[in-house]
Design a protein around this motif. Structure first.
Motif, PDB file in Angstrom:
ATOM      1  N   VAL A   1       0.828  -1.203   0.000  1.00  0.00           N
ATOM      2  CA  VAL A   1       0.000   0.000   0.000  1.00  0.00           C
ATOM      3  C   VAL A   1       0.867   1.260   0.000  1.00  0.00           C
ATOM      4  O   VAL A   1       1.783   1.402   0.821  1.00  0.00           O
ATOM      5  CB  VAL A   1      -0.944   0.031   1.221  1.00  0.00           C
ATOM      6  N   HIS A   2       0.544   2.151  -0.939  1.00  0.00           N
ATOM      7  CA  HIS A   2       1.237   3.436  -1.048  1.00  0.00           C
ATOM      8  C   HIS A   2       0.240   4.548  -0.721  1.00  0.00           C
ATOM      9  O   HIS A   2      -0.853   4.594  -1.296  1.00  0.00           O
ATOM     10  CB  HIS A   2       1.787   3.628  -2.465  1.00  0.00           C
ATOM     11  N   LYS A   3       0.604   5.430   0.175  1.00  0.00           N
ATOM     12  CA  LYS A   3      -0.279   6.515   0.567  1.00  0.00           C
ATOM     13  C   LYS A   3      -0.130   7.713  -0.374  1.00  0.00           C
ATOM     14  O   LYS A   3       0.995   8.078  -0.732  1.00  0.00           O
ATOM     15  CB  LYS A   3       0.017   6.949   2.011  1.00  0.00           C
ATOM     16  N   ARG A   4      -1.235   8.304  -0.747  1.00  0.00           N
ATOM     17  CA  ARG A   4      -1.187   9.504  -1.579  1.00  0.00           C
ATOM     18  C   ARG A   4      -0.441  10.600  -0.821  1.00  0.00           C
ATOM     19  O   ARG A   4      -0.604  10.746   0.402  1.00  0.00           O
ATOM     20  CB  ARG A   4      -2.608   9.971  -1.913  1.00  0.00           C
ATOM     21  N   PRO A   5       0.396  11.377  -1.500  1.00  0.00           N
ATOM     22  CA  PRO A   5       1.145  12.434  -0.804  1.00  0.00           C
ATOM     23  C   PRO A   5       0.238  13.336   0.013  1.00  0.00           C
ATOM     24  O   PRO A   5      -0.827  13.754  -0.447  1.00  0.00           O
ATOM     25  CB  PRO A   5       1.811  13.201  -1.956  1.00  0.00           C
ATOM     26  N   HIS A   6       0.645  13.588   1.240  1.00  0.00           N
ATOM     27  CA  HIS A   6      -0.011  14.511   2.168  1.00  0.00           C
ATOM     28  C   HIS A   6      -1.306  13.969   2.751  1.00  0.00           C
ATOM     29  O   HIS A   6      -2.063  14.716   3.372  1.00  0.00           O
ATOM     30  CB  HIS A   6      -0.280  15.869   1.505  1.00  0.00           C
TER      31      HIS A   6
ATOM     32  N   ASP B   1       2.287  14.678  -6.392  1.00  0.00           N
ATOM     33  CA  ASP B   1       0.855  14.989  -6.398  1.00  0.00           C
ATOM     34  C   ASP B   1       0.479  15.868  -5.202  1.00  0.00           C
ATOM     35  O   ASP B   1       0.915  15.623  -4.075  1.00  0.00           O
ATOM     36  CB  ASP B   1       0.055  13.686  -6.354  1.00  0.00           C
ATOM     37  N   THR B   2      -0.338  16.897  -5.458  1.00  0.00           N
ATOM     38  CA  THR B   2      -0.778  17.797  -4.390  1.00  0.00           C
ATOM     39  C   THR B   2      -2.303  17.960  -4.374  1.00  0.00           C
ATOM     40  O   THR B   2      -2.824  18.933  -3.844  1.00  0.00           O
ATOM     41  CB  THR B   2      -0.134  19.189  -4.543  1.00  0.00           C
ATOM     42  N   ALA B   3      -3.011  16.999  -4.959  1.00  0.00           N
ATOM     43  CA  ALA B   3      -4.465  17.128  -5.092  1.00  0.00           C
ATOM     44  C   ALA B   3      -5.161  17.299  -3.746  1.00  0.00           C
ATOM     45  O   ALA B   3      -6.088  18.107  -3.607  1.00  0.00           O
ATOM     46  CB  ALA B   3      -5.024  15.923  -5.835  1.00  0.00           C
ATOM     47  N   LEU B   4      -4.738  16.548  -2.739  1.00  0.00           N
ATOM     48  CA  LEU B   4      -5.389  16.641  -1.430  1.00  0.00           C
ATOM     49  C   LEU B   4      -5.148  18.003  -0.785  1.00  0.00           C
ATOM     50  O   LEU B   4      -6.052  18.587  -0.179  1.00  0.00           O
ATOM     51  CB  LEU B   4      -4.881  15.523  -0.514  1.00  0.00           C
TER      52      LEU B   4
END
Length: 243
Positions: free
Chosen positions: A107-112, A210-213
């Protein structure tokens, strides 16, 4: 003899200069990577008395969160096509048994994502709603929650509706008041019955920049002051069609 010595020294300095240039390049690249990937803090400005009064008059809203390709991405032992670059270490590994077969999920966590959950849990009641099997989804949610108690309410595949071969999510089962609930999901099919209660987000697999969050935080900060989330989110329909 002197001529060969000068030539040797010249070759040594040329080689040393190339090595130094390579070391500097690697150092700059590493520094740039650290700057790009470090957690960006969202400035939490204290609310004015007027804003506090406004919030006190509104019902606390519910934010429903999808897991796969929204907050995390995972792959398991038997995957044939890698979606993550080989050698990329996962954030955590889950070992679950499905149909009596042990399966490992990387499992890889989305950045931030950790910071995102920390902030939005102060604004909303958070609910996990995934179309994945409970044995997997519960384990992922436990890891993301990390004993903070912010992801207590959870819904899984058995809570979805099967519509034309796709799993859809019924938000009214979570909160009958549709003015106070909305979902963050990468799949428009999941919320096809509630397009005015959804925030689209692009699917995430492995992009470390990625900075979507983070980009969603200003809107989520403001959305809690709305009496009806649909009055704002209905304007996102063009985004849902595009994705």
């Amino acid at each position: 003899m002197f001529k060969y010595l000068v030539m040797g020294l010249r070759g040594f300095f040329v080689l040393a200069a190339k090595i130094w240039s390579f070391v500097c390049y690697c150092f700059r690249r590493q520094v740039r990577a650290v700057i790009q990937h470090q957690t960006v803090k969202y400035e939490m400005i204290p609310l004015s008395p007027l804003s506090k009064h406004r919030l006190s008059m509104l019902k606390r809203k519910v934010l429903v969160l999808d897991l796969d390709e929204t907050l995390i991405h995972s792959h398991h032992d038997g995957v044939l096509r890698q979606t993550v670059k080989l050698g990329t270490p996962p954030d955590f590994v889950l070992k679950v048994t499905i149909d009596r077969h042990p399966v490992r999920f990387f499992v890889h966590k989305r950045p931030h994502v950790d910071y995102f959950l920390e902030v939005v849990s102060q604004w909303y009641d958070l609910v996990v709603f995934t179309a994945s099997m409970e044995i997997y989804g519960a384990a992922v949610a436990d890891k993301l929650d990390n004993n903070r108690g912010v992801l207590r309410r959870r819904y899984y595949r058995q809570h979805c509706n099967l519509d034309c071969g796709s799993y859809t999510k019924d938000l009214s089962n979570i909160c009958p008041d549709l003015s106070s609930i909305f979902i963050l999901d990468n799949s428009p099919v999941a919320y096809r019955s509630y397009p005015n209660n959804a925030i689209p987000i692009k699917s995430w697999f492995s992009d470390a920049t990625d900075t979507a969050l983070l980009c969603l935080l200003p809107m989520l900060d403001a959305l809690r002051f709305c009496s009806d989330v649909r009055s704002v989110l209905s304007r996102n329909l063009h985004l849902q069609r595009a994705w």
